[in-house]
Design a protein around this motif. Structure first.
Motif, PDB file in Angstrom:
ATOM      1  N   LEU A 115       0.840  -1.110   0.035  1.00  0.00           N
ATOM      2  CA  LEU A 115      -0.025  -0.032  -0.252  1.00  0.00           C
ATOM      3  C   LEU A 115       0.825   1.276   0.062  1.00  0.00           C
ATOM      4  O   LEU A 115       0.479   2.239  -0.743  1.00  0.00           O
ATOM      5  CB  LEU A 115      -0.972   0.113   1.439  1.00  0.00           C
ATOM      6  N   VAL A 116       1.851   1.241   0.809  1.00  0.00           N
ATOM      7  CA  VAL A 116       2.795   2.471   0.762  1.00  0.00           C
ATOM      8  C   VAL A 116       3.656   2.630  -0.595  1.00  0.00           C
ATOM      9  O   VAL A 116       3.799   3.672  -1.126  1.00  0.00           O
ATOM     10  CB  VAL A 116       4.073   2.106   1.727  1.00  0.00           C
ATOM     11  N   GLN A 117       4.012   1.637  -1.138  1.00  0.00           N
ATOM     12  CA  GLN A 117       4.281   1.854  -2.731  1.00  0.00           C
ATOM     13  C   GLN A 117       3.363   2.306  -3.599  1.00  0.00           C
ATOM     14  O   GLN A 117       3.643   3.110  -4.412  1.00  0.00           O
ATOM     15  CB  GLN A 117       4.894   0.274  -3.035  1.00  0.00           C
ATOM     16  N   VAL A 130      -7.250   2.784  -7.883  1.00  0.00           N
ATOM     17  CA  VAL A 130      -7.743   3.176  -6.367  1.00  0.00           C
ATOM     18  C   VAL A 130      -8.803   2.716  -5.871  1.00  0.00           C
ATOM     19  O   VAL A 130      -8.783   2.508  -4.606  1.00  0.00           O
ATOM     20  CB  VAL A 130      -8.294   5.042  -6.954  1.00  0.00           C
ATOM     21  N   GLY A 131      -9.971   2.231  -6.424  1.00  0.00           N
ATOM     22  CA  GLY A 131     -11.029   1.451  -5.743  1.00  0.00           C
ATOM     23  C   GLY A 131     -10.272   0.087  -5.071  1.00  0.00           C
ATOM     24  O   GLY A 131     -10.547  -0.260  -3.889  1.00  0.00           O
ATOM     25  N   GLN A 132      -9.295  -0.483  -5.892  1.00  0.00           N
ATOM     26  CA  GLN A 132      -8.699  -1.669  -5.141  1.00  0.00           C
ATOM     27  C   GLN A 132      -7.945  -1.181  -4.065  1.00  0.00           C
ATOM     28  O   GLN A 132      -7.779  -2.030  -3.074  1.00  0.00           O
ATOM     29  CB  GLN A 132      -7.739  -2.330  -6.273  1.00  0.00           C
ATOM     30  N   PHE A 133      -7.169  -0.251  -4.262  1.00  0.00           N
ATOM     31  CA  PHE A 133      -6.389   0.232  -2.938  1.00  0.00           C
ATOM     32  C   PHE A 133      -7.222   0.533  -1.783  1.00  0.00           C
ATOM     33  O   PHE A 133      -6.901   0.242  -0.713  1.00  0.00           O
ATOM     34  CB  PHE A 133      -5.601   1.689  -3.289  1.00  0.00           C
ATOM     35  N   VAL A 171     -22.347   3.729   0.439  1.00  0.00           N
ATOM     36  CA  VAL A 171     -21.031   2.930   0.506  1.00  0.00           C
ATOM     37  C   VAL A 171     -20.351   2.671  -0.795  1.00  0.00           C
ATOM     38  O   VAL A 171     -20.773   2.240  -1.789  1.00  0.00           O
ATOM     39  CB  VAL A 171     -21.787   1.319   0.955  1.00  0.00           C
ATOM     40  N   ILE A 172     -18.885   2.987  -0.740  1.00  0.00           N
ATOM     41  CA  ILE A 172     -18.261   2.841  -2.054  1.00  0.00           C
ATOM     42  C   ILE A 172     -17.244   2.002  -2.077  1.00  0.00           C
ATOM     43  O   ILE A 172     -16.417   1.552  -3.011  1.00  0.00           O
ATOM     44  CB  ILE A 172     -17.723   4.205  -2.406  1.00  0.00           C
ATOM     45  N   ALA A 173     -16.987   1.332  -0.967  1.00  0.00           N
ATOM     46  CA  ALA A 173     -15.799   0.281  -0.762  1.00  0.00           C
ATOM     47  C   ALA A 173     -16.111  -0.519   0.530  1.00  0.00           C
ATOM     48  O   ALA A 173     -16.489  -0.151   1.443  1.00  0.00           O
ATOM     49  CB  ALA A 173     -14.377   0.985  -0.687  1.00  0.00           C
ATOM     50  N   ARG A 174     -15.744  -1.991   0.208  1.00  0.00           N
ATOM     51  CA  ARG A 174     -15.790  -2.739   1.427  1.00  0.00           C
ATOM     52  C   ARG A 174     -14.640  -3.590   1.640  1.00  0.00           C
ATOM     53  O   ARG A 174     -13.986  -3.925   0.567  1.00  0.00           O
ATOM     54  CB  ARG A 174     -17.099  -3.729   1.534  1.00  0.00           C
ATOM     55  N   ASP A 175     -14.319  -4.387   2.650  1.00  0.00           N
ATOM     56  CA  ASP A 175     -13.149  -4.956   2.737  1.00  0.00           C
ATOM     57  C   ASP A 175     -13.388  -6.255   2.201  1.00  0.00           C
ATOM     58  O   ASP A 175     -12.228  -7.122   1.706  1.00  0.00           O
ATOM     59  CB  ASP A 175     -13.042  -5.211   4.332  1.00  0.00           C
ATOM     60  N   PRO A 261      -4.030   4.974  11.929  1.00  0.00           N
ATOM     61  CA  PRO A 261      -3.126   5.495  10.943  1.00  0.00           C
ATOM     62  C   PRO A 261      -3.471   4.950   9.466  1.00  0.00           C
ATOM     63  O   PRO A 261      -3.014   5.563   8.499  1.00  0.00           O
ATOM     64  CB  PRO A 261      -1.906   4.796  11.261  1.00  0.00           C
ATOM     65  N   TYR A 262      -4.234   3.870   9.330  1.00  0.00           N
ATOM     66  CA  TYR A 262      -4.295   3.345   8.301  1.00  0.00           C
ATOM     67  C   TYR A 262      -5.533   3.753   7.612  1.00  0.00           C
ATOM     68  O   TYR A 262      -5.875   3.944   6.321  1.00  0.00           O
ATOM     69  CB  TYR A 262      -4.497   1.471   8.569  1.00  0.00           C
ATOM     70  N   ILE A 263      -6.445   4.062   8.231  1.00  0.00           N
ATOM     71  CA  ILE A 263      -7.752   4.941   7.798  1.00  0.00           C
ATOM     72  C   ILE A 263      -7.137   6.205   7.178  1.00  0.00           C
ATOM     73  O   ILE A 263      -8.000   6.369   6.216  1.00  0.00           O
ATOM     74  CB  ILE A 263      -8.844   4.981   8.913  1.00  0.00           C
ATOM     75  N   ALA A 264      -6.343   6.808   7.741  1.00  0.00           N
ATOM     76  CA  ALA A 264      -5.689   7.933   7.093  1.00  0.00           C
ATOM     77  C   ALA A 264      -5.243   7.726   5.946  1.00  0.00           C
ATOM     78  O   ALA A 264      -5.067   8.642   4.996  1.00  0.00           O
ATOM     79  CB  ALA A 264      -4.373   8.656   8.033  1.00  0.00           C
ATOM     80  N   MET A 265      -4.583   6.587   5.350  1.00  0.00           N
ATOM     81  CA  MET A 265      -4.277   6.220   4.094  1.00  0.00           C
ATOM     82  C   MET A 265      -5.384   6.641   3.022  1.00  0.00           C
ATOM     83  O   MET A 265      -5.022   6.858   1.930  1.00  0.00           O
ATOM     84  CB  MET A 265      -3.681   4.972   4.046  1.00  0.00           C
ATOM     85  N   LEU A 266      -6.732   6.499   3.334  1.00  0.00           N
ATOM     86  CA  LEU A 266      -7.782   6.578   2.476  1.00  0.00           C
ATOM     87  C   LEU A 266      -7.885   8.040   2.136  1.00  0.00           C
ATOM     88  O   LEU A 266      -8.775   8.287   0.998  1.00  0.00           O
ATOM     89  CB  LEU A 266      -8.858   5.824   3.171  1.00  0.00           C
ATOM     90  N   GLY A 267      -7.513   9.141   2.722  1.00  0.00           N
ATOM     91  CA  GLY A 267      -7.725  10.409   2.401  1.00  0.00           C
ATOM     92  C   GLY A 267      -7.578  10.772   1.160  1.00  0.00           C
ATOM     93  O   GLY A 267      -8.464  11.581   0.574  1.00  0.00           O
ATOM     94  N   TRP A 268      -6.395  10.610   0.571  1.00  0.00           N
ATOM     95  CA  TRP A 268      -6.072  11.188  -0.882  1.00  0.00           C
ATOM     96  C   TRP A 268      -7.177  10.588  -1.588  1.00  0.00           C
ATOM     97  O   TRP A 268      -7.211  11.064  -2.774  1.00  0.00           O
ATOM     98  CB  TRP A 268      -4.636  11.026  -1.185  1.00  0.00           C
TER      99      TRP A 268
END
Length: 277
Positions: A115-117, A130-133, A171-175, A261-268
C-alpha cells in the motif's frame, strides 16, 4: 447506547459510563464483554489449565477485596474487573490464537508495504486501481480489528467506506465483496453521518435500539464509525461493524487509535469528496 469521541454530544453517555440506561442494561453490557473474552479462550486445547491458574490467582486477590469492600457496590465492581483481566490473560496466551495473530501480522506487514508503494505512485493509478487500494486498506483495518476482538475466522467483523451523497451516505468500498456496493443510507438513520457531522468517532453496541429507523434485516448490531480526513477536511467515514452486540464495548478508544493511521491512508482517494470540517 450510543457513544461518541472526545466530546460527547448533549444527551449521550460517554464510553466511560458503563452503567447503561438501566441496571439491567449495565449487566447485559458486562455479560457481553466477558462473553467475548471467554469465547476466544475456549478454542485453546489448554484452556482448562490456564483457566484454573488464572481464576485461582484472581480468587486469591478477590477474597481480600470482598472482605474489605463487601459483596455489593465497589466490591462487585472490582471483582468483575479482576475476572475480566484474568479471562483476558488466558485468552491472549491461547497457542493457536497466538499463531493466528502471528500469521495475520506477517500478512499485514506485506500488505502495508504494498500500500505504501501504491501511495508513492498514486498520481499514476487508474480509477479501478484506486478502488482496489481502498478495499485493501479496509482489509488491513479489518485484520487488525478481528485479531483484537477475537474474530479469528473473519466471520463477524467487517469494514466499509462511506461518502456523503446529498441526503444519503453511500457505501463505495468494503473489505470483502460480501455485500453490494452503492448502498445508500438516509443521513437521519446513519451512524456514519453522525461521525462525519461531529468529526468524532461514534459507537453503538445495539444498532436497532439507538437507531430504531434502521432498515430491517441488518445482520450487525455493533458499529464503530470513524471519520476520514484529507488534510483538515472530513471526506468520508469508515464503519467497522460486528454481528455481535457490544462487541467493541470498552475498547472504542483503543480500536480507534489502533486503526487510525491506516484509515488516514484513504484520505487522498477521497479528495474530490471534500466537506469542510
Amino acid at each position: 447506547m450510543k457513544t461518541s469521541g472526545p466530546v460527547a454530544p448533549v444527551g449521550r453517555t460517554s464510553e466511560g459510563d458503563k452503567g447503561g440506561k438501566t441496571p439491567r442494561e449495565g449487566l447485559r453490557r458486562r455479560f457481553y464483554t466477558l462473553r467475548y473474552n471467554v469465547g476466544t479462550a475456549i478454542t485453546s486445547p489448554s484452556w482448562w489449565g490456564r483457566a484454573a491458574l488464572a481464576l485461582g490467582g484472581m480468587a486469591a486477590i478477590s477474597v481480600p477485596v470482598f472482605a474489605k469492600f463487601g459483596w455489593t457496590g465497589g466490591g462487585l465492581h472490582i471483582g468483575f474487573q479482576l475476572l475480566l483481566l484474568a479471562v483476558r490473560a488466558w485468552t491472549q496466551s491461547a497457542p493457536q490464537n497466538l499463531a493466528q495473530v502471528e500469521r495475520s501480522s506477517n500478512r499485514r506487514r506485506l500488505a502495508l508495504y504494498k500500500l505504501v508503494q501504491q501511495m508513492n505512485q498514486r498520481m499514476s493509478l487508474m480509477p479501478w486501481q484506486v478502488g482496489q487500494f481502498q478495499q485493501e486498506v479496509l482489509a488491513l483495518v479489518a485484520s487488525y480489528v478481528r485479531d483484537h476482538r477475537g474474530d479469528y475466522d473473519g466471520t463477524k467483523v467487517f469494514v466499509n467506506l462511506l461518502v456523503e451523497r446529498g441526503d444519503v451516505m453511500e457505501v463505495i468500498a468494503r473489505d470483502k465483496d460480501h455485500r453490494v456496493l452503492g448502498r445508500r443510507i438516509p443521513k437521519a438513520h446513519s451512524i456514519a453521518w453522525e461521525a462525519m457531522r461531529s468529526g468524532n468517532e461514534v459507537y453503538t453496541g445495539q444498532l436497532y435500539e439507538d437507531y430504531p429507523d434502521t432498515e430491517l434485516g441488518k445482520k450487525y448490531e455493533s458499529v464503530l464509525a470513524i471519520p476520514v480526513r484529507f488534510g483538515t477536511t472530513i471526506v468520508g467515514v469508515v464503519t467497522i461493524d460486528s454481528e455481535s452486540a457490544f462487541h467493541f464495548e470498552g475498547e472504542v478508544k483503543k480500536v480507534t487509535t489502533l486503526v487510525m493511521p491506516y484509515i488516514a491512508m484513504l484520505g487522498w482517494t477521497l479528495q474530490d469528496e471534500r466537506r469542510a470540517a
